[in-house]
Design a protein around this motif. Structure first.
Motif, PDB file in Angstrom:
ATOM      1  N   PRO A   1      19.566  79.849  57.291  1.00 22.08           N
ATOM      2  CA  PRO A   1      19.469  78.398  57.484  1.00 22.08           C
ATOM      3  C   PRO A   1      19.150  77.656  56.189  1.00 22.08           C
ATOM      4  O   PRO A   1      19.676  76.558  55.961  1.00 22.08           O
ATOM      5  CB  PRO A   1      18.337  78.259  58.509  1.00 22.08           C
ATOM      6  CG  PRO A   1      18.400  79.520  59.302  1.00 22.08           C
ATOM      7  CD  PRO A   1      18.765  80.580  58.299  1.00 22.08           C
ATOM      8  N   ALA A   2      18.295  78.249  55.347  1.00 28.59           N
ATOM      9  CA  ALA A   2      17.966  77.601  54.072  1.00 28.59           C
ATOM     10  C   ALA A   2      19.198  77.494  53.190  1.00 28.59           C
ATOM     11  O   ALA A   2      19.423  76.477  52.518  1.00 28.59           O
ATOM     12  CB  ALA A   2      16.864  78.382  53.364  1.00 28.59           C
ATOM     13  N   ARG A   3      20.004  78.561  53.192  1.00 25.34           N
ATOM     14  CA  ARG A   3      21.226  78.546  52.388  1.00 25.34           C
ATOM     15  C   ARG A   3      22.232  77.550  52.956  1.00 25.34           C
ATOM     16  O   ARG A   3      22.932  76.852  52.214  1.00 25.34           O
ATOM     17  CB  ARG A   3      21.841  79.951  52.364  1.00 25.34           C
ATOM     18  CG  ARG A   3      23.084  80.071  51.479  1.00 25.34           C
ATOM     19  CD  ARG A   3      22.772  79.716  50.042  1.00 25.34           C
ATOM     20  NE  ARG A   3      23.934  79.890  49.191  1.00 25.34           N
ATOM     21  CZ  ARG A   3      24.028  79.406  47.951  1.00 25.34           C
ATOM     22  NH1 ARG A   3      23.025  78.703  47.430  1.00 25.34           N
ATOM     23  NH2 ARG A   3      25.106  79.611  47.239  1.00 25.34           N
ATOM     24  N   GLU A   4      22.316  77.488  54.276  1.00 23.05           N
ATOM     25  CA  GLU A   4      23.197  76.513  54.916  1.00 23.05           C
ATOM     26  C   GLU A   4      22.817  75.095  54.514  1.00 23.05           C
ATOM     27  O   GLU A   4      23.683  74.270  54.190  1.00 23.05           O
ATOM     28  CB  GLU A   4      23.134  76.654  56.433  1.00 23.05           C
ATOM     29  CG  GLU A   4      23.979  75.613  57.160  1.00 23.05           C
ATOM     30  CD  GLU A   4      23.799  75.656  58.660  1.00 23.05           C
ATOM     31  OE1 GLU A   4      24.226  74.698  59.340  1.00 23.05           O
ATOM     32  OE2 GLU A   4      23.230  76.642  59.162  1.00 23.05           O
ATOM     33  N   ALA A   5      21.517  74.810  54.545  1.00 20.85           N
ATOM     34  CA  ALA A   5      21.051  73.476  54.162  1.00 20.85           C
ATOM     35  C   ALA A   5      21.432  73.155  52.728  1.00 20.85           C
ATOM     36  O   ALA A   5      21.868  72.035  52.416  1.00 20.85           O
ATOM     37  CB  ALA A   5      19.548  73.381  54.345  1.00 20.85           C
TER      38      ALA A   5
ATOM     39  N   VAL B   1      36.147  88.256  58.907  1.00 22.80           N
ATOM     40  CA  VAL B   1      35.571  87.904  57.610  1.00 22.80           C
ATOM     41  C   VAL B   1      34.520  86.807  57.776  1.00 22.80           C
ATOM     42  O   VAL B   1      33.447  86.845  57.162  1.00 22.80           O
ATOM     43  CB  VAL B   1      36.682  87.450  56.635  1.00 22.80           C
ATOM     44  CG1 VAL B   1      36.084  86.921  55.339  1.00 22.80           C
ATOM     45  CG2 VAL B   1      37.621  88.607  56.347  1.00 22.80           C
ATOM     46  N   THR B   2      34.828  85.822  58.621  1.00 19.40           N
ATOM     47  CA  THR B   2      33.890  84.720  58.840  1.00 19.40           C
ATOM     48  C   THR B   2      32.594  85.204  59.471  1.00 19.40           C
ATOM     49  O   THR B   2      31.500  84.823  59.038  1.00 19.40           O
ATOM     50  CB  THR B   2      34.532  83.656  59.755  1.00 19.40           C
ATOM     51  OG1 THR B   2      35.672  83.102  59.086  1.00 19.40           O
ATOM     52  CG2 THR B   2      33.546  82.540  60.058  1.00 19.40           C
ATOM     53  N   ASP B   3      32.686  86.045  60.502  1.00 16.49           N
ATOM     54  CA  ASP B   3      31.489  86.552  61.158  1.00 16.49           C
ATOM     55  C   ASP B   3      30.616  87.333  60.168  1.00 16.49           C
ATOM     56  O   ASP B   3      29.382  87.230  60.197  1.00 16.49           O
ATOM     57  CB  ASP B   3      31.868  87.453  62.328  1.00 16.49           C
ATOM     58  CG  ASP B   3      32.480  86.670  63.478  1.00 16.49           C
ATOM     59  OD1 ASP B   3      32.350  85.432  63.476  1.00 16.49           O
ATOM     60  OD2 ASP B   3      33.098  87.287  64.365  1.00 16.49           O
ATOM     61  N   PHE B   4      31.259  88.106  59.315  1.00 20.43           N
ATOM     62  CA  PHE B   4      30.515  88.872  58.305  1.00 20.43           C
ATOM     63  C   PHE B   4      29.801  87.931  57.334  1.00 20.43           C
ATOM     64  O   PHE B   4      28.631  88.142  56.993  1.00 20.43           O
ATOM     65  CB  PHE B   4      31.474  89.788  57.540  1.00 20.43           C
ATOM     66  CG  PHE B   4      30.830  90.567  56.434  1.00 20.43           C
ATOM     67  CD1 PHE B   4      30.132  91.735  56.705  1.00 20.43           C
ATOM     68  CD2 PHE B   4      30.926  90.135  55.116  1.00 20.43           C
ATOM     69  CE1 PHE B   4      29.529  92.453  55.684  1.00 20.43           C
ATOM     70  CE2 PHE B   4      30.324  90.845  54.094  1.00 20.43           C
ATOM     71  CZ  PHE B   4      29.626  92.004  54.377  1.00 20.43           C
ATOM     72  N   ALA B   5      30.511  86.882  56.894  1.00 22.27           N
ATOM     73  CA  ALA B   5      29.929  85.956  55.919  1.00 22.27           C
ATOM     74  C   ALA B   5      28.818  85.122  56.535  1.00 22.27           C
ATOM     75  O   ALA B   5      27.747  84.938  55.943  1.00 22.27           O
ATOM     76  CB  ALA B   5      31.021  85.059  55.346  1.00 22.27           C
ATOM     77  N   VAL B   6      29.051  84.610  57.766  1.00 19.34           N
ATOM     78  CA  VAL B   6      28.066  83.735  58.410  1.00 19.34           C
ATOM     79  C   VAL B   6      26.764  84.479  58.675  1.00 19.34           C
ATOM     80  O   VAL B   6      25.670  83.905  58.560  1.00 19.34           O
ATOM     81  CB  VAL B   6      28.645  83.151  59.713  1.00 19.34           C
ATOM     82  CG1 VAL B   6      27.557  82.490  60.549  1.00 19.34           C
ATOM     83  CG2 VAL B   6      29.739  82.131  59.391  1.00 19.34           C
TER      84      VAL B   6
ATOM     85  N   ARG C   1      25.298  86.380  56.925  1.00 19.22           N
ATOM     86  CA  ARG C   1      24.538  86.504  55.679  1.00 19.22           C
ATOM     87  C   ARG C   1      24.153  85.164  55.080  1.00 19.22           C
ATOM     88  O   ARG C   1      23.656  85.094  53.963  1.00 19.22           O
ATOM     89  CB  ARG C   1      25.336  87.334  54.666  1.00 19.22           C
ATOM     90  CG  ARG C   1      25.270  88.818  55.007  1.00 19.22           C
ATOM     91  CD  ARG C   1      26.439  89.598  54.444  1.00 19.22           C
ATOM     92  NE  ARG C   1      26.265  91.023  54.764  1.00 19.22           N
ATOM     93  CZ  ARG C   1      26.484  91.558  55.968  1.00 19.22           C
ATOM     94  NH1 ARG C   1      26.861  90.788  56.969  1.00 19.22           N
ATOM     95  NH2 ARG C   1      26.301  92.853  56.168  1.00 19.22           N
ATOM     96  N   ILE C   2      24.418  84.074  55.820  1.00 20.12           N
ATOM     97  CA  ILE C   2      24.021  82.741  55.372  1.00 20.12           C
ATOM     98  C   ILE C   2      22.779  82.325  56.145  1.00 20.12           C
ATOM     99  O   ILE C   2      22.834  82.089  57.357  1.00 20.12           O
ATOM    100  CB  ILE C   2      25.155  81.715  55.601  1.00 20.12           C
ATOM    101  CG1 ILE C   2      26.397  82.106  54.805  1.00 20.12           C
ATOM    102  CG2 ILE C   2      24.684  80.321  55.190  1.00 20.12           C
ATOM    103  CD1 ILE C   2      27.578  81.171  55.020  1.00 20.12           C
TER     104      ILE C   2
END
Length: 260
Positions: A58-62, A48-53, A55-56
């Motif tokens: 760098p701009a969204r992470e920030a 689940v984490t790999d799937f979610a990450v 799709r995130i």
């Protein structure tokens, strides 16, 4: 009429499920089942984490993490380290321009620990310890450490690790009703060991590529590992319980890559 208890002999042990041996078998079965459930739960959390990450951006992470976490780890830089800190910031400004570095607003955070260490936090924060600043004088050595942390950002390792911990913890809470447990935390950390070693090796390779691009040299990249190797007291077999690869192995790999 007086009741007289009869000696049932071996049949008593059979009727009770085997006595001590039966109890031991039941405990072993329960332990194996628990390990299987926890392993499956961690594996599912990873998927689940790999799937979610993935799709995130760098701009969204920030947007999600900038300003978070760092206050829990960073301290004010002492005046005695102001010059070294400016040097570290200048080196970070150089290495973050390398190809493959995600476009985040990278910032350094200081920690007063005397243990030489650095680690990445979601949102572009890199924590450096006082011990690291004391240990590394040469620019190329500190550049390797900073580029290594940028390698974790490139691999999205910090987000994946955070997601796995949150997912595993949420699953345990649903299964047990407890929010946290030292045993479960230890199991989670153990399940992540090999994955973390792979992260570290990939980040080392990324850092060497950055040094090639920015400095055109790798000489001195292994300095931190040499210092850590001198301080380590662990026997070789103990590295199976460590999240980082064997320090001597990492030095050897740097030399081997340099020779290619």
């Amino acid at each position: 009429m007086k009741y007289v208890a009869r000696d049932l002999g071996a049949s008593a042990e059979n009727s009770s499920g085997g006595g001590g041996r039966g109890l031991a078998r039941e405990l072993l079965t329960l332990a194996l089942l628990t390990v299987c459930v926890l392993s499956l739960l961690y594996f599912l959390a990873g998927l689940v984490t790999d799937f979610a990450v993935s799709r995130i951006s760098p701009a969204r992470e920030a947007a999600l993490f900038e300003g978070h976490f760092v206050d829990e780890f960073a301290e004010e830089v002492p005046e005695a380290y102001a010059q070294q800190w400016r040097k570290a910031e200048a080196i970070l400004a150089k290495v973050q321009q390398a190809t493959g570095v995600p476009p985040l607003h990278y910032q350094l955070g200081y920690q007063s620990s005397t243990q030489p260490n650095a680690f990445a936090l979601p949102g572009g924060h890199i924590i450096l310890t006082q011990g690291l600043l004391d240990a590394l004088d040469a620019e190329i050595a500190l550049a390797f450490v900073l580029a290594h942390e940028l390698g974790h950002f490139a691999g999205r390792d910090h987000l994946q690790r955070l997601g796995r911990q949150l997912g595993f913890g949420a699953g345990l809470m649903l299964l047990t009703g407890f929010q946290s447990n030292a045993l479960f935390d230890s199991v989670s950390n153990f399940l992540a060991l090999n994955y973390s070693r792979e992260e570290e090796r990939a980040a080392d390779r990324f850092a060497l590529q950055v040094l090639d691009q920015v400095y055109g040299s790798r000489d001195g990249a292994e300095r931190l590992f040499e210092i850590l190797e001198q301080e380590e007291q662990l026997p070789g077999w103990a590295y199976m319980f460590q999240t980082h690869p064997d320090t001597a192995e990492r030095i050897r790999e740097i030399h081997e890559v340099r020779e290619e």
